[in-house]
Write a protein that holds these residues in place. Sequence first.
Motif, PDB file in Angstrom:
ATOM      1  N   ASP A  14      37.812  48.318  46.762  1.00  0.00           N
ATOM      2  CA  ASP A  14      36.832  48.370  45.679  1.00  0.00           C
ATOM      3  C   ASP A  14      36.266  49.778  45.647  1.00  0.00           C
ATOM      4  O   ASP A  14      35.779  50.282  46.659  1.00  0.00           O
ATOM      5  N   ASP A  16      33.639  52.504  43.837  1.00  0.00           N
ATOM      6  CA  ASP A  16      32.473  52.735  42.987  1.00  0.00           C
ATOM      7  C   ASP A  16      32.807  53.917  42.087  1.00  0.00           C
ATOM      8  O   ASP A  16      33.038  55.030  42.572  1.00  0.00           O
ATOM      9  N   TRP A  25      36.897  46.662  50.999  1.00  0.00           N
ATOM     10  CA  TRP A  25      38.337  46.541  51.108  1.00  0.00           C
ATOM     11  C   TRP A  25      38.666  45.281  51.871  1.00  0.00           C
ATOM     12  O   TRP A  25      37.825  44.759  52.602  1.00  0.00           O
ATOM     13  N   THR A  32      42.627  38.724  40.791  1.00  0.00           N
ATOM     14  CA  THR A  32      42.402  38.839  39.355  1.00  0.00           C
ATOM     15  C   THR A  32      43.033  40.153  38.950  1.00  0.00           C
ATOM     16  O   THR A  32      42.665  41.211  39.457  1.00  0.00           O
ATOM     17  N   ALA A  36      38.467  43.516  37.673  1.00  0.00           N
ATOM     18  CA  ALA A  36      37.033  43.382  37.425  1.00  0.00           C
ATOM     19  C   ALA A  36      36.311  42.852  38.665  1.00  0.00           C
ATOM     20  O   ALA A  36      36.860  42.071  39.422  1.00  0.00           O
ATOM     21  N   THR A  37      35.086  43.316  38.871  1.00  0.00           N
ATOM     22  CA  THR A  37      34.223  42.839  39.955  1.00  0.00           C
ATOM     23  C   THR A  37      32.880  42.456  39.336  1.00  0.00           C
ATOM     24  O   THR A  37      32.683  42.570  38.130  1.00  0.00           O
ATOM     25  N   ASP A  38      31.937  42.016  40.166  1.00  0.00           N
ATOM     26  CA  ASP A  38      30.606  41.649  39.670  1.00  0.00           C
ATOM     27  C   ASP A  38      29.863  42.844  39.089  1.00  0.00           C
ATOM     28  O   ASP A  38      29.079  42.709  38.167  1.00  0.00           O
ATOM     29  N   ASP A  39      30.069  44.026  39.639  1.00  0.00           N
ATOM     30  CA  ASP A  39      29.447  45.257  39.154  1.00  0.00           C
ATOM     31  C   ASP A  39      30.447  45.960  38.231  1.00  0.00           C
ATOM     32  O   ASP A  39      31.545  46.301  38.656  1.00  0.00           O
ATOM     33  N   VAL A  42      32.170  49.100  39.565  1.00  0.00           N
ATOM     34  CA  VAL A  42      33.003  49.009  40.764  1.00  0.00           C
ATOM     35  C   VAL A  42      34.321  48.400  40.327  1.00  0.00           C
ATOM     36  O   VAL A  42      34.359  47.338  39.710  1.00  0.00           O
ATOM     37  N   HIS A  43      35.409  49.098  40.605  1.00  0.00           N
ATOM     38  CA  HIS A  43      36.728  48.654  40.167  1.00  0.00           C
ATOM     39  C   HIS A  43      37.585  48.285  41.373  1.00  0.00           C
ATOM     40  O   HIS A  43      37.601  49.009  42.373  1.00  0.00           O
ATOM     41  N   ARG A  44      38.289  47.169  41.283  1.00  0.00           N
ATOM     42  CA  ARG A  44      39.176  46.713  42.356  1.00  0.00           C
ATOM     43  C   ARG A  44      40.590  47.230  42.088  1.00  0.00           C
ATOM     44  O   ARG A  44      41.131  47.067  41.007  1.00  0.00           O
TER      45      ARG A  44
END
Length: 68
Positions: A14, A16, A25, A32, A36-39, A42-44
């Motif tokens: 992940d 920022d 990590w 997914t 996408a993440t909750d924030d 922040v990209h996975r």
Amino acid sequence: MAKSQEPKDYYFIDVDLRTKRIVGWGEARHATHTGATDDPLVHRVFLTKGQFNKLRRHLTSDAVSNPE
């Protein structure tokens, strides 16, 4: 020849996007593919098992030899 039905592991980091730092990590059973993440800033990023293991070795050895 039948394919194995074992669940596949997904390896990720992940990042920022504001600071360009790795903030998480790990491994997961589900992925997914959007990243996408909750924030939203922040990209996975998904990695192959080899890429993930090489990065993990690098991160853990740097953390030991260069503590902040």
